[in-house]
Design a protein around this motif. Structure first.
Motif, PDB file in Angstrom:
ATOM      1  N   MET A 110      77.800   9.105  10.765  1.00  0.00           N
ATOM      2  CA  MET A 110      79.258   9.222  10.676  1.00  0.00           C
ATOM      3  C   MET A 110      79.766   8.612  11.981  1.00  0.00           C
ATOM      4  O   MET A 110      79.631   9.230  13.046  1.00  0.00           O
ATOM      5  N   GLY A 111      80.264   7.398  11.929  1.00  0.00           N
ATOM      6  CA  GLY A 111      80.654   6.702  13.148  1.00  0.00           C
ATOM      7  C   GLY A 111      79.434   6.490  14.019  1.00  0.00           C
ATOM      8  O   GLY A 111      78.421   5.967  13.563  1.00  0.00           O
ATOM      9  N   ASP A 112      79.504   6.921  15.291  1.00  0.00           N
ATOM     10  CA  ASP A 112      78.376   6.798  16.215  1.00  0.00           C
ATOM     11  C   ASP A 112      77.551   8.075  16.314  1.00  0.00           C
ATOM     12  O   ASP A 112      76.788   8.249  17.267  1.00  0.00           O
ATOM     13  N   SER A 113      77.723   8.968  15.356  1.00  0.00           N
ATOM     14  CA  SER A 113      76.990  10.240  15.379  1.00  0.00           C
ATOM     15  C   SER A 113      76.069  10.344  14.176  1.00  0.00           C
ATOM     16  O   SER A 113      76.472  10.099  13.036  1.00  0.00           O
ATOM     17  N   LYS A 114      74.830  10.738  14.459  1.00  0.00           N
ATOM     18  CA  LYS A 114      73.829  10.853  13.395  1.00  0.00           C
ATOM     19  C   LYS A 114      74.003  12.179  12.669  1.00  0.00           C
ATOM     20  O   LYS A 114      74.022  13.241  13.276  1.00  0.00           O
ATOM     21  N   LEU A 115      74.116  12.093  11.365  1.00  0.00           N
ATOM     22  CA  LEU A 115      74.235  13.253  10.490  1.00  0.00           C
ATOM     23  C   LEU A 115      72.862  13.676   9.958  1.00  0.00           C
ATOM     24  O   LEU A 115      72.583  14.858   9.801  1.00  0.00           O
ATOM     25  N   CYS A 116      72.033  12.690   9.696  1.00  0.00           N
ATOM     26  CA  CYS A 116      70.721  12.945   9.111  1.00  0.00           C
ATOM     27  C   CYS A 116      69.685  12.050   9.781  1.00  0.00           C
ATOM     28  O   CYS A 116      69.814  10.830   9.760  1.00  0.00           O
ATOM     29  N   ALA A 117      68.679  12.670  10.371  1.00  0.00           N
ATOM     30  CA  ALA A 117      67.588  11.926  10.991  1.00  0.00           C
ATOM     31  C   ALA A 117      66.481  11.700   9.968  1.00  0.00           C
ATOM     32  O   ALA A 117      66.203  12.571   9.141  1.00  0.00           O
ATOM     33  N   ILE A 118      65.877  10.526  10.042  1.00  0.00           N
ATOM     34  CA  ILE A 118      64.755  10.204   9.163  1.00  0.00           C
ATOM     35  C   ILE A 118      63.601   9.737  10.020  1.00  0.00           C
ATOM     36  O   ILE A 118      63.755   8.854  10.856  1.00  0.00           O
ATOM     37  N   GLY A 119      62.462  10.358   9.828  1.00  0.00           N
ATOM     38  CA  GLY A 119      61.229   9.969  10.508  1.00  0.00           C
ATOM     39  C   GLY A 119      60.070  10.238   9.574  1.00  0.00           C
ATOM     40  O   GLY A 119      59.845  11.375   9.186  1.00  0.00           O
ATOM     41  N   VAL A 120      59.395   9.193   9.156  1.00  0.00           N
ATOM     42  CA  VAL A 120      58.320   9.355   8.189  1.00  0.00           C
ATOM     43  C   VAL A 120      56.996   8.894   8.770  1.00  0.00           C
ATOM     44  O   VAL A 120      56.948   8.101   9.709  1.00  0.00           O
ATOM     45  N   HIS A 121      55.957   9.399   8.189  1.00  0.00           N
ATOM     46  CA  HIS A 121      54.601   8.939   8.470  1.00  0.00           C
ATOM     47  C   HIS A 121      54.010   8.536   7.128  1.00  0.00           C
ATOM     48  O   HIS A 121      54.276   9.175   6.112  1.00  0.00           O
ATOM     49  N   CYS A 122      53.243   7.479   7.135  1.00  0.00           N
ATOM     50  CA  CYS A 122      52.585   7.050   5.906  1.00  0.00           C
ATOM     51  C   CYS A 122      51.142   6.703   6.257  1.00  0.00           C
ATOM     52  O   CYS A 122      50.898   5.811   7.069  1.00  0.00           O
ATOM     53  N   GLY A 123      50.215   7.425   5.696  1.00  0.00           N
ATOM     54  CA  GLY A 123      48.799   7.183   5.913  1.00  0.00           C
ATOM     55  C   GLY A 123      48.105   7.052   4.576  1.00  0.00           C
ATOM     56  O   GLY A 123      48.253   7.916   3.714  1.00  0.00           O
ATOM     57  N   ASN A 124      47.387   5.952   4.394  1.00  0.00           N
ATOM     58  CA  ASN A 124      46.696   5.707   3.123  1.00  0.00           C
ATOM     59  C   ASN A 124      47.673   5.753   1.952  1.00  0.00           C
ATOM     60  O   ASN A 124      47.365   6.283   0.895  1.00  0.00           O
ATOM     61  N   HIS A 125      48.889   5.265   2.195  1.00  0.00           N
ATOM     62  CA  HIS A 125      49.976   5.163   1.205  1.00  0.00           C
ATOM     63  C   HIS A 125      50.598   6.503   0.829  1.00  0.00           C
ATOM     64  O   HIS A 125      51.414   6.566  -0.085  1.00  0.00           O
ATOM     65  N   ILE A 126      50.231   7.587   1.524  1.00  0.00           N
ATOM     66  CA  ILE A 126      50.806   8.904   1.228  1.00  0.00           C
ATOM     67  C   ILE A 126      51.762   9.278   2.346  1.00  0.00           C
ATOM     68  O   ILE A 126      51.402   9.263   3.518  1.00  0.00           O
ATOM     69  N   THR A 127      52.988   9.620   1.977  1.00  0.00           N
ATOM     70  CA  THR A 127      54.036   9.919   2.949  1.00  0.00           C
ATOM     71  C   THR A 127      53.958  11.365   3.413  1.00  0.00           C
ATOM     72  O   THR A 127      53.471  12.244   2.703  1.00  0.00           O
ATOM     73  N   SER A 128      54.481  11.571   4.608  1.00  0.00           N
ATOM     74  CA  SER A 128      54.712  12.919   5.111  1.00  0.00           C
ATOM     75  C   SER A 128      55.919  12.847   6.035  1.00  0.00           C
ATOM     76  O   SER A 128      56.423  11.767   6.338  1.00  0.00           O
ATOM     77  N   HIS A 129      56.346  13.993   6.508  1.00  0.00           N
ATOM     78  CA  HIS A 129      57.590  14.140   7.261  1.00  0.00           C
ATOM     79  C   HIS A 129      58.731  13.639   6.368  1.00  0.00           C
ATOM     80  O   HIS A 129      58.596  13.660   5.166  1.00  0.00           O
ATOM     81  N   GLY A 130      59.847  13.272   6.890  1.00  0.00           N
ATOM     82  CA  GLY A 130      60.933  12.869   6.007  1.00  0.00           C
ATOM     83  C   GLY A 130      62.268  12.894   6.690  1.00  0.00           C
ATOM     84  O   GLY A 130      62.551  12.055   7.545  1.00  0.00           O
ATOM     85  N   LEU A 131      63.090  13.897   6.359  1.00  0.00           N
ATOM     86  CA  LEU A 131      64.446  13.891   6.892  1.00  0.00           C
ATOM     87  C   LEU A 131      64.906  15.273   7.310  1.00  0.00           C
ATOM     88  O   LEU A 131      64.391  16.285   6.853  1.00  0.00           O
ATOM     89  N   ALA A 132      65.888  15.269   8.208  1.00  0.00           N
ATOM     90  CA  ALA A 132      66.537  16.496   8.676  1.00  0.00           C
ATOM     91  C   ALA A 132      68.038  16.273   8.585  1.00  0.00           C
ATOM     92  O   ALA A 132      68.607  15.484   9.339  1.00  0.00           O
ATOM     93  N   LEU A 133      68.670  16.946   7.654  1.00  0.00           N
ATOM     94  CA  LEU A 133      70.111  16.844   7.437  1.00  0.00           C
ATOM     95  C   LEU A 133      70.786  18.029   8.115  1.00  0.00           C
ATOM     96  O   LEU A 133      70.500  19.188   7.789  1.00  0.00           O
ATOM     97  N   ASN A 134      71.668  17.742   9.062  1.00  0.00           N
ATOM     98  CA  ASN A 134      72.386  18.799   9.770  1.00  0.00           C
ATOM     99  C   ASN A 134      73.499  19.336   8.877  1.00  0.00           C
ATOM    100  O   ASN A 134      74.472  18.638   8.610  1.00  0.00           O
ATOM    101  N   CYS A 135      73.334  20.560   8.421  1.00  0.00           N
ATOM    102  CA  CYS A 135      74.341  21.208   7.580  1.00  0.00           C
ATOM    103  C   CYS A 135      75.272  22.048   8.446  1.00  0.00           C
ATOM    104  O   CYS A 135      76.437  21.709   8.614  1.00  0.00           O
ATOM    105  N   CYS A 136      74.755  23.136   8.983  1.00  0.00           N
ATOM    106  CA  CYS A 136      75.537  24.010   9.873  1.00  0.00           C
ATOM    107  C   CYS A 136      74.747  24.247  11.159  1.00  0.00           C
ATOM    108  O   CYS A 136      74.792  25.325  11.738  1.00  0.00           O
TER     109      CYS A 136
END
Length: 195
Positions: A110-136
Protein backbone atom coordinates in the motif's frame (compact mmCIF):
# COMPACT_ATOMS: atom_id res chain seq x y z
CA UNK A 1 -7.04 -27.84 -16.58
CA UNK A 2 -8.05 -30.32 -13.91
CA UNK A 3 -8.82 -29.09 -10.42
CA UNK A 4 -6.54 -30.56 -7.76
CA UNK A 5 -7.27 -30.90 -4.07
CA UNK A 6 -5.02 -29.16 -1.54
CA UNK A 7 -5.19 -30.08 2.14
CA UNK A 8 -5.48 -27.22 4.65
CA UNK A 9 -4.18 -27.44 8.22
CA UNK A 10 -5.53 -24.68 10.46
CA UNK A 11 -3.14 -24.35 13.37
CA UNK A 12 -4.64 -21.27 14.97
CA UNK A 13 -2.36 -19.03 17.04
CA UNK A 14 0.83 -20.99 17.74
CA UNK A 15 4.47 -20.00 18.26
CA UNK A 16 6.38 -19.67 14.99
CA UNK A 17 8.81 -22.45 15.94
CA UNK A 18 5.87 -24.85 16.33
CA UNK A 19 4.40 -23.79 12.98
CA UNK A 20 7.82 -24.34 11.42
CA UNK A 21 7.99 -27.89 12.83
CA UNK A 22 4.54 -28.70 11.43
CA UNK A 23 5.55 -27.22 8.09
CA UNK A 24 8.70 -29.38 8.02
CA UNK A 25 6.54 -32.47 8.61
CA UNK A 26 4.29 -31.40 5.73
CA UNK A 27 7.30 -30.98 3.45
CA UNK A 28 8.64 -34.40 4.47
CA UNK A 29 5.21 -35.94 3.81
CA UNK A 30 5.02 -34.27 0.38
CA UNK A 31 8.50 -35.53 -0.52
CA UNK A 32 7.67 -39.02 0.73
CA UNK A 33 4.44 -39.04 -1.28
CA UNK A 34 6.45 -38.23 -4.39
CA UNK A 35 9.21 -40.65 -3.48
CA UNK A 36 11.89 -37.98 -2.86
CA UNK A 37 14.22 -37.98 0.12
CA UNK A 38 13.59 -35.22 2.61
CA UNK A 39 15.52 -34.07 5.43
CA UNK A 40 6.58 -14.07 22.26
CA UNK A 41 9.21 -12.79 19.84
CA UNK A 42 11.81 -15.42 19.17
CA UNK A 43 14.60 -15.46 16.62
CA UNK A 44 14.15 -18.51 14.44
CA UNK A 45 16.35 -19.23 11.45
CA UNK A 46 14.28 -20.25 8.45
CA UNK A 47 15.23 -21.45 4.97
CA UNK A 48 13.26 -19.03 2.83
CA UNK A 49 13.84 -16.07 0.57
CA UNK A 50 14.12 -12.58 2.02
CA UNK A 51 15.70 -11.08 5.09
CA UNK A 52 14.56 -10.68 8.70
CA UNK A 53 10.87 -10.27 9.36
CA UNK A 54 8.42 -10.52 12.25
CA UNK A 55 5.74 -13.18 12.73
CA UNK A 56 3.31 -12.69 15.56
CA UNK A 57 -0.28 -12.21 16.68
CA UNK A 58 -2.56 -10.52 14.20
CA UNK A 59 -0.90 -12.00 11.13
CA UNK A 60 -2.36 -14.55 8.78
CA UNK A 61 0.55 -16.88 8.01
CA UNK A 62 0.10 -19.21 5.06
CA UNK A 63 2.81 -21.75 4.30
CA UNK A 64 1.69 -23.69 1.21
CA UNK A 65 3.54 -26.97 0.69
CA UNK A 66 3.05 -27.63 -3.01
CA UNK A 67 4.85 -29.75 -5.58
CA UNK A 68 5.51 -27.18 -8.31
CA UNK A 69 6.65 -29.80 -10.80
CA UNK A 70 3.37 -31.68 -10.40
CA UNK A 71 1.51 -28.40 -10.96
CA UNK A 72 3.80 -27.40 -13.85
CA UNK A 73 4.33 -24.06 -12.15
CA UNK A 74 7.66 -22.17 -12.29
CA UNK A 75 8.83 -20.68 -8.99
CA UNK A 76 8.45 -17.05 -10.09
CA UNK A 77 4.90 -17.78 -11.30
CA UNK A 78 4.15 -19.35 -7.92
CA UNK A 79 5.34 -16.21 -6.08
CA UNK A 80 3.27 -14.09 -8.48
CA UNK A 81 0.31 -16.35 -7.65
CA UNK A 82 0.75 -15.68 -3.93
CA UNK A 83 0.78 -11.95 -4.66
CA UNK A 84 -2.30 -12.33 -6.88
CA UNK A 85 -4.29 -14.13 -4.20
CA UNK A 86 -3.54 -11.41 -1.62
CA UNK A 87 -4.45 -8.73 -4.19
CA UNK A 88 -7.71 -10.55 -4.85
CA UNK A 89 -8.42 -10.61 -1.11
CA UNK A 90 -7.60 -6.89 -0.84
CA UNK A 91 -10.07 -6.11 -3.65
CA UNK A 92 -12.75 -8.10 -1.81
CA UNK A 93 -12.08 -5.99 1.29
CA UNK A 94 -12.18 -2.71 -0.65
CA UNK A 95 -8.43 -1.99 -0.85
CA UNK A 96 -8.24 -1.23 -4.55
CA UNK A 97 -4.85 0.53 -4.34
CA UNK A 98 -2.99 -2.56 -3.07
CA UNK A 99 -0.35 -3.59 -5.60
CA UNK A 100 2.52 -5.94 -6.28
CA UNK A 101 5.91 -4.53 -7.25
CA UNK A 102 8.78 -6.10 -9.18
CA UNK A 103 11.64 -7.76 -7.27
CA UNK A 104 13.24 -7.04 -4.90
CA UNK A 105 9.94 -5.59 -3.60
CA UNK A 106 8.15 -8.93 -3.46
CA UNK A 107 4.86 -8.94 -1.58
CA UNK A 108 1.80 -6.72 -1.53
CA UNK A 109 2.11 -3.00 -0.90
CA UNK A 110 0.00 0.00 0.00
CA UNK A 111 2.07 2.93 -1.24
CA UNK A 112 5.55 2.53 0.29
CA UNK A 113 4.33 0.25 3.07
CA UNK A 114 4.32 -3.53 2.90
CA UNK A 115 1.00 -5.13 3.77
CA UNK A 116 1.99 -8.72 3.04
CA UNK A 117 5.48 -10.20 3.09
CA UNK A 118 6.32 -13.15 0.87
CA UNK A 119 9.31 -15.39 1.41
CA UNK A 120 9.39 -18.88 -0.02
CA UNK A 121 11.77 -21.78 -0.11
CA UNK A 122 11.69 -24.38 -2.83
CA UNK A 123 13.68 -27.59 -2.54
CA UNK A 124 13.31 -30.46 -4.99
CA UNK A 125 10.32 -28.55 -6.47
CA UNK A 126 8.43 -28.60 -3.13
CA UNK A 127 7.58 -25.23 -1.62
CA UNK A 128 7.65 -24.18 1.99
CA UNK A 129 7.23 -20.93 3.90
CA UNK A 130 4.98 -18.49 2.06
CA UNK A 131 3.35 -15.30 3.21
CA UNK A 132 2.53 -13.17 6.23
CA UNK A 133 -0.45 -10.86 5.84
CA UNK A 134 -0.70 -8.17 8.52
CA UNK A 135 -4.33 -8.12 9.63
CA UNK A 136 -4.36 -6.52 13.10
CA UNK A 137 -0.65 -6.86 13.82
CA UNK A 138 0.99 -4.58 16.39
CA UNK A 139 3.15 -2.71 13.87
CA UNK A 140 5.52 -1.44 16.58
CA UNK A 141 7.33 -4.82 16.42
CA UNK A 142 8.66 -3.80 13.01
CA UNK A 143 10.36 -0.73 14.51
CA UNK A 144 13.06 -3.01 15.95
CA UNK A 145 14.13 -4.47 12.59
CA UNK A 146 14.61 -3.52 8.95
CA UNK A 147 11.68 -5.58 7.62
CA UNK A 148 12.71 -7.79 4.71
CA UNK A 149 15.99 -5.85 4.54
CA UNK A 150 14.30 -2.95 2.73
CA UNK A 151 15.60 0.38 4.06
CA UNK A 152 13.21 3.31 3.97
CA UNK A 153 10.03 1.24 3.50
CA UNK A 154 7.18 0.97 5.97
CA UNK A 155 4.85 -1.77 7.12
CA UNK A 156 1.09 -1.53 7.32
CA UNK A 157 -1.92 -3.73 8.15
CA UNK A 158 -5.44 -4.30 6.93
CA UNK A 159 -6.73 -2.73 10.16
CA UNK A 160 -4.66 0.41 9.60
CA UNK A 161 -5.62 0.71 5.93
CA UNK A 162 -9.33 0.05 6.47
CA UNK A 163 -9.56 2.16 9.64
CA UNK A 164 -11.15 -0.63 11.65
CA UNK A 165 -10.11 -3.76 13.52
CA UNK A 166 -9.68 -6.62 11.04
CA UNK A 167 -9.05 -9.93 12.82
CA UNK A 168 -7.37 -12.87 11.13
CA UNK A 169 -10.59 -14.83 11.57
CA UNK A 170 -12.41 -12.16 9.53
CA UNK A 171 -10.20 -12.66 6.45
CA UNK A 172 -9.46 -16.39 6.66
CA UNK A 173 -12.39 -17.66 4.58
CA UNK A 174 -12.08 -14.98 1.83
CA UNK A 175 -8.33 -15.72 1.79
CA UNK A 176 -8.96 -19.43 1.28
CA UNK A 177 -11.51 -18.65 -1.45
CA UNK A 178 -8.91 -16.47 -3.19
CA UNK A 179 -6.33 -19.27 -2.89
CA UNK A 180 -8.69 -21.72 -4.61
CA UNK A 181 -9.42 -19.27 -7.40
CA UNK A 182 -5.82 -18.29 -8.11
CA UNK A 183 -4.32 -21.78 -7.85
CA UNK A 184 -7.35 -23.50 -9.43
CA UNK A 185 -7.76 -26.07 -6.68
CA UNK A 186 -10.20 -27.32 -4.09
CA UNK A 187 -9.23 -26.96 -0.44
CA UNK A 188 -9.92 -29.88 1.89
CA UNK A 189 -9.57 -29.66 5.70
CA UNK A 190 -6.96 -31.94 7.22
CA UNK A 191 -5.99 -32.80 10.79
CA UNK A 192 -2.41 -33.97 10.28
CA UNK A 193 0.45 -33.08 7.92
CA UNK A 194 0.49 -36.51 6.28
CA UNK A 195 -3.30 -36.99 5.85
Amino acid sequence: MSVRAVRVLRLGAVPYAEALRVQERCVAAARAARGAAGPGAALVAARRGGHITFHGPGQLLAFPVLDLRQRRLPLRAYVAGLEALVLRLCRRLGLRSARALPPPFTGVWMGDSKLCAIGVHCGNHITSHGLALNCCTDLSWFEHIVPCGLEGKGVTSLSHELGQHVAVSHVLEPFLDSFQEVFECTLVSSEEPGD
